[in-house]
Motif scaffolding. Structure first.
Motif, PDB file in Angstrom:
ATOM      1  N   VAL A  77      24.513  45.113 -44.748  1.00  0.00           N
ATOM      2  CA  VAL A  77      24.655  45.689 -46.080  1.00  0.00           C
ATOM      3  C   VAL A  77      24.332  44.621 -47.129  1.00  0.00           C
ATOM      4  O   VAL A  77      25.045  43.628 -47.254  1.00  0.00           O
ATOM      5  N   ASP A  78      23.241  44.836 -47.838  1.00  0.00           N
ATOM      6  CA  ASP A  78      22.777  43.947 -48.905  1.00  0.00           C
ATOM      7  C   ASP A  78      22.662  42.486 -48.478  1.00  0.00           C
ATOM      8  O   ASP A  78      22.820  41.580 -49.298  1.00  0.00           O
ATOM      9  N   GLU A 132      28.965  46.028 -41.509  1.00  0.00           N
ATOM     10  CA  GLU A 132      29.922  47.125 -41.338  1.00  0.00           C
ATOM     11  C   GLU A 132      29.392  48.056 -40.270  1.00  0.00           C
ATOM     12  O   GLU A 132      28.205  48.034 -39.942  1.00  0.00           O
ATOM     13  N   THR A 133      30.282  48.873 -39.728  1.00  0.00           N
ATOM     14  CA  THR A 133      29.827  49.848 -38.741  1.00  0.00           C
ATOM     15  C   THR A 133      29.341  51.104 -39.446  1.00  0.00           C
ATOM     16  O   THR A 133      29.771  51.415 -40.558  1.00  0.00           O
ATOM     17  N   GLY A 134      28.422  51.799 -38.793  1.00  0.00           N
ATOM     18  CA  GLY A 134      27.868  53.013 -39.371  1.00  0.00           C
ATOM     19  C   GLY A 134      27.025  53.774 -38.372  1.00  0.00           C
ATOM     20  O   GLY A 134      27.003  53.466 -37.176  1.00  0.00           O
ATOM     21  N   PRO A 181      18.919  53.058 -41.725  1.00  0.00           N
ATOM     22  CA  PRO A 181      17.837  52.072 -41.615  1.00  0.00           C
ATOM     23  C   PRO A 181      18.318  50.616 -41.617  1.00  0.00           C
ATOM     24  O   PRO A 181      17.549  49.714 -41.313  1.00  0.00           O
ATOM     25  N   ARG A 182      19.585  50.381 -41.914  1.00  0.00           N
ATOM     26  CA  ARG A 182      20.115  49.016 -41.961  1.00  0.00           C
ATOM     27  C   ARG A 182      20.724  48.565 -40.635  1.00  0.00           C
ATOM     28  O   ARG A 182      21.388  47.533 -40.575  1.00  0.00           O
ATOM     29  N   TRP A 221      12.283  40.535 -39.213  1.00  0.00           N
ATOM     30  CA  TRP A 221      10.853  40.710 -38.957  1.00  0.00           C
ATOM     31  C   TRP A 221      10.355  42.015 -39.574  1.00  0.00           C
ATOM     32  O   TRP A 221       9.231  42.104 -40.045  1.00  0.00           O
ATOM     33  N   ILE A 222      11.227  43.030 -39.592  1.00  0.00           N
ATOM     34  CA  ILE A 222      10.812  44.333 -40.125  1.00  0.00           C
ATOM     35  C   ILE A 222      11.591  44.778 -41.363  1.00  0.00           C
ATOM     36  O   ILE A 222      11.267  45.789 -41.957  1.00  0.00           O
ATOM     37  N   HIS A 223      12.594  44.009 -41.776  1.00  0.00           N
ATOM     38  CA  HIS A 223      13.392  44.353 -42.956  1.00  0.00           C
ATOM     39  C   HIS A 223      13.267  43.252 -44.003  1.00  0.00           C
ATOM     40  O   HIS A 223      13.665  42.115 -43.747  1.00  0.00           O
TER      41      HIS A 223
END
Length: 176
Positions: A30-31, A36-38, A43-44, A78-80
């Motif tokens: 997250v940012d 955190e879990t989700g 996409p994160r 690599w992708i984010h």
């Protein structure tokens, strides 16, 4: 986020969070500041349990991830690209350490430092670095007063213009 910070955040996750991942959720970045879990479809997602892994306990899963933090973090970045919040957080810290005026120069000249993103970490490159000339900095068209440099650099970061420059410099990396 660098590997040390990432490892620290992973170690702070309680067993309940790790169990949620084993039960079909994921750990989200997250940012570029917290974990955190989700949901797996977010996409994160940075960590998820794989059906191919033969892991039966929370401790075993956690240790497996901790043993591979560098790879997990590298694969994620690599992708984010960094998020605006994560990028700005790191840039503001560098500006505080190195001085605001060191990240700006008059057109045709180079500043004391340029901003370069290495994985998930923003670094201040110096002129002796081969990456220096490829880093981001604020370019003024003409000479300006020192007070104006400071406020303009801060606005450049806060408005997201520094972040946009970072994204534009890396557009092919994330969109090709």
């Amino acid at each position: 986020m660098n590997e040390l910070k990432f490892t620290d955040l992973l170690q702070q996750l309680d067993d309940t969070a790790w169990q949620h991942v084993l039960d079909g959720q994921a750990i989200l970045m997250v940012d570029d500041l917290v974990l955190e879990t989700g949901d797996l479809s977010d996409p994160r997602v940075i960590i998820k349990a794989s059906a191919s892994e033969d892991i039966s306990s929370v401790d075993e899963f956690k240790q497996h991830i901790l043993d591979n933090t560098a790879k997990v973090l590298s694969n994620y970045y690599w992708i984010h690209p960094l998020t605006l919040a994560g990028f700005n957080h790191q840039v503001k810290a560098l500006i505080g350490q190195k001085g605001v005026g060191n990240f700006a120069a008059i057109s045709g000249k180079m500043p004391g430092y340029t901003l370069f993103v290495d994985g998930g970490e923003v670094v201040a490159e110096t002129p002796d670095s081969p990456r220096f000339r490829y880093g981001a900095f604020l370019e003024f068209e003409r000479t300006v007063a020192n007070e104006l440099i400071e406020s303009t650099v801060k606005k450049w970061v806060e408005r997201g213009d520094a972040y946009e420059l970072y994204l534009n410099m890396n557009v092919c990396r994330y969109n090709c």
